[in-house]
Scaffold this active site. Structure first.
Site, PDB file in Angstrom:
ATOM      1  N   LYS A 115      15.447  22.017 -10.986  1.00 13.65           N
ATOM      2  CA  LYS A 115      14.830  20.726 -11.321  1.00 13.65           C
ATOM      3  C   LYS A 115      15.759  19.765 -12.063  1.00 13.65           C
ATOM      4  O   LYS A 115      16.518  20.149 -12.943  1.00 13.65           O
ATOM      5  CB  LYS A 115      13.583  20.955 -12.206  1.00 13.65           C
ATOM      6  N   SER A 146      14.204  21.848 -16.177  1.00 16.36           N
ATOM      7  CA  SER A 146      12.982  22.601 -16.431  1.00 16.36           C
ATOM      8  C   SER A 146      13.364  23.924 -17.088  1.00 16.36           C
ATOM      9  O   SER A 146      14.433  24.471 -16.827  1.00 16.36           O
ATOM     10  CB  SER A 146      12.269  22.849 -15.103  1.00 16.36           C
ATOM     11  N   HIS A 195       0.832  -1.212   0.000  1.00 18.94           N
ATOM     12  CA  HIS A 195       0.000   0.000   0.000  1.00 18.94           C
ATOM     13  C   HIS A 195       0.866   1.261   0.000  1.00 18.94           C
ATOM     14  O   HIS A 195       0.427   2.312   0.477  1.00 18.94           O
ATOM     15  CB  HIS A 195      -0.961   0.032   1.191  1.00 18.94           C
ATOM     16  N   GLU A 227       9.552   8.301 -16.807  1.00 16.29           N
ATOM     17  CA  GLU A 227       8.203   8.852 -17.018  1.00 16.29           C
ATOM     18  C   GLU A 227       7.705   8.548 -18.420  1.00 16.29           C
ATOM     19  O   GLU A 227       6.555   8.153 -18.630  1.00 16.29           O
ATOM     20  CB  GLU A 227       8.207  10.370 -16.798  1.00 16.29           C
TER      21      GLU A 227
END
Ligand code: ARG
Length: 479
Positions: free
Chosen positions: A290, A284, A163, A297
């Site tokens: 970043k 970024s 979980h 992804e």
């Protein structure tokens, strides 16, 4: 040049009163995407021609002319000199017409006893067999990268999750080997699928077979097929082998997507378990701080695309009556894109996994903070004679106490622990350590470092076994 001559004629000549409209020509042509089958198309045509000659359907001179023409065509294609034309619809017509331009009569005899229907089915199977062999090698590379990293981290503790909540300590090596298992099943599935792909449709001709005395077994042998498609109607029409491959591909991407999700999480500063080398990340345009895990992804995103291709192929097939229908031309783009996406993703993942930098301290801290050894305390009480349910309850209260106090179970002293059960003695200390918890799970499939090292050794043997199989298979050439 060929293209100019065909302007005035239709592709099928005699039967038609007017040429196909430009729009319909563009709509029905597949040469823009099926030219990647050129290499296998030529291979299959040569095997067919040699068989025709052996069966005395064409002459030795015809065969020599066909071989000479095909060599020239192959060389022109490889050199980027071949003049592909949508006037000639698909890869098959383009090559056949060019052959006839080059060698005359013999070129026109090549299509004796075959149809584009069995021709294209043969080409796709040859292409896919090559792609599977290449993908198996790449899967092997990724599996090896996982095992290498697992070996280094056979004793590196991290929290195992259920979980997405800290559950019990595991080793990072054990976690990585879970992916080794998934990708090993994927490789087995691909190998299994290969045996159904590797059957020869040629000889089915348009749908019913041919009146010429063909020798299908000979063609199958020359092309390395392990058997024949037994029914001509089935041979030209079904694409279940491509669907099966796409399903295998979807499962591989599903596994890569799960791994991606973990890499993204682990790289987040909230976890900070790993870092990925800069070459796999991007920044970024606005936020200078970043460093984004774009590769995992994107792999997670591309998984959707591969599922889509599987659905496209299933839907393409479902309403088709026997035998061949033009619908089947739509099998190629999803299939090719599946192969390309898988090839790129597997290649990049094998490299990226090798480059994973592990922050063992952060992993250990996270395991400490999550009461990951609570089950060990319960098991300890069971060994002292308490029933498991009662032990579970007692430890639950101890955890509650530690949460309120803001510390780990291992930070409670003996007197504090004994409030929850007088069965607890001084020997509890080693039970509450992460290393003690890991070492206790010392059975086949368990996370004890000793077991993980054994699993790494077994994984290497499995890789060596499958490596031989895949490496001996011919590497496909990309057309
Ligand atoms: N380009 C076609 C395909 O991909 C080749 C077979 C065409 N056959 C036919 N009867 N129109 O399926």
């Amino acid at each position: 040049m060929a293209t100019k001559k065909t302007k005035t004629s239709t592709r099928w000549s005699g039967r038609f009163n007017e040429p196909v409209s430009e729009r319909v020509k563009r709509y029905t042509a597949s040469v823009t995407f099926d030219q990647r089958l050129a290499h296998v198309d030529i291979m299959a045509s040569l095997a067919h021609a040699r068989m025709l000659q052996a069966q005395k359907v064409i002459s030795r001179q015809d065969l020599r002319d066909i071989e000479r023409g095909m060599n020239q065509i192959q060389a022109d294609i490889e050199a980027g000199r071949f003049d592909w034309s949508i006037d000639r619809e698909d890869v098959h017509f383009n090559i056949e017409r060019r052959l006839t331009e080059l060698v005359g009569e013999a070129g026109k005899r090549l299509h004796t006893g075959r149809s584009r229907n069995d021709q294209v089915a043969t080409d796709i199977r040859l292409y896919l067999r090559g792609a599977i062999d290449e993908l198996l090698v790449l899967l092997g590379d990724l599996r090896r990268a996982l095992v290498d990293l697992a070996q280094k981290h056979a004793a590196t503790v991290m929290p195992g999750f259920t979980h997405l909540q800290v559950a019990q300590p595991v080793t990072f090596g054990h976690h990585l080997l879970a992916y080794f298992e998934m990708f090993t099943r994927d490789a087995d599935r691909l190998s299994d699928c290969r045996s159904r792909v590797n059957r020869l449709p040629l000889g089915a001709a348009a749908l019913a077979g041919t009146s010429f005395p063909i020798d299908r077994a000979r063609v199958a042998r020359e092309l390395g097929f392990e058997g024949l498609c037994e029914n001509s109607l089935d041979a030209v029409s079904d694409r279940d082998f491509a669907i099966e491959f796409s399903a295998c591909a979807a499962l591989i991407m599903m596994h890569m997507s799960r791994l991606s999700e973990e890499l993204v999480l682990w790289m987040s500063p909230r976890f900070g378990f790993i870092d990925l080398p800069d070459r796999f990340c991007t920044g970024s345009s606005i936020m200078p701080q970043k460093k984004n895990p774009d590769v995992p992804e994107l792999a997670r995103g591309k998984t959707g695309r591969i599922y889509g291709h599987l659905m496209a192929l299933l839907t393409l097939m479902k309403g088709q009556p026997l035998a061949y229908n033009k619908d089947n031309q739509e099998d190629k783009e999803p299939l090719f894109d599946t192969v390309d996406t898988l090839r790129e993703t597997l290649t990049i993942f094998a490299e990226m996994v090798t480059g994973i930098q592990v922050n063992a301290d952060a992993m250990q801290q996270a395991a400490f903070q999550g009461y990951a050894t609570a089950t060990d305390l319960a098991d300890y009480l069971v060994r002292k004679g308490l029933a498991f349910r009662d032990a579970h309850e007692a430890v639950g209260q101890a955890v509650r106490y530690a949460v309120d106090k803001g510390c780990d179970l291992s930070a409670l002293d003996l007197a504090e622990l004994r409030q929850f059960s007088t069965l607890i003695g001084a020997d509890v200390a080693k039970v509450l350590t992460l290393a003690g918890s890991l070492a206790a799970r010392d059975h086949a499939g368990g996370t004890a470092p000793r077991q993980v090292r054994g699993a790494v050794a077994r994984a290497r043997r499995r890789l060596a076994g499958s490596g031989e199989r895949t490496r001996s298979a011919a590497r496909p050439r990309r057309a």
